[in-house]
Design a protein around this motif. Structure first.
Motif: not given
Length: 186
Positions: A3-10, A18-22, A172-177
């Motif tokens: 959800x690109x509008x929501x910036x979650x704290x990771x 996220x890095x593993x997924x990518x 993309x920023x990591x929080x997008x995933x």
């Protein structure tokens, strides 16, 4: 899903997942390319010498472990279908590797990455992703009936689409995933 509008704290685990997924997506692109290169070389010039042989199945297995193991999908049923088809494909490789039925293992891994492609197509506008399930289904069918040239041609197309997806994902920023953590079904 993102959800690109929501910036979650990771936290650290989120970032690693996220890095593993990518990395899994990247390795899947490399796996497809390697399979395609080996297939075209062997169909043109014959079997490669044993010193140059490297079965791409191991690359597909690691790619599936990374991507399916770090999948970020809100709905647990969809997440389970994608993950379990990947795990089943990995398990089948141990029994079917280098047999006439190896295509079954590839088929299950392709189901997992078809789900991932559809997931990504709903989140981000990456050209060609909605075609991936059809292309990978036809690839599996052509593997089963031993139409290698058609199979390799479709894999080449999938390689281009997944490579483009991989490049776009790393931008993309990591929080997008991750999206909104509160939306995940456990």
């Amino acid at each position: 899903m993102a959800n690109p509008e929501h910036i979650e704290t990771l936290d650290l685990v989120d970032k690693i997942s996220v890095i593993g997924y990518r990395l899994g997506l990247s390795l899947f692109s490399v796996s497809l390319a390697w399979y395609c290169i080996i297939g075209f070389v062997e169909s043109s010039w014959g079997q490669l010498p044993s010193t140059f042989q490297f079965n791409p199945a191991s690359l597909f297995i690691v790619a599936t472990l990374l991507s399916a193991g770090n999948l970020h999908v809100y709905d647990k049923n969809v997440r389970s279908i994608i993950m379990w088809s990947g795990w089943l494909g990995i398990a089948l490789f141990s029994f079917l590797i280098n047999s006439h039925f190896e295509w079954v293992a590839y088929g299950f891994i392709f189901v997992a990455f078809s789900g991932i492609a559809l997931k990504e197509s709903f989140c981000f506008r990456v050209f060609g992703l909605k075609l991936i399930p059809l292309l990978l289904f036809l690839t599996t069918l052509f593997m089963a009936i031993r139409l290698w040239t058609l199979s390799l041609g479709l894999i080449a197309i999938c390689t281009l689409i997944f490579s483009y997806l991989t490049v776009q994902k790393w931008k993309m920023p990591l929080h997008f995933d991750i999206g909104n953590k509160s939306n995940y079904q456990i």
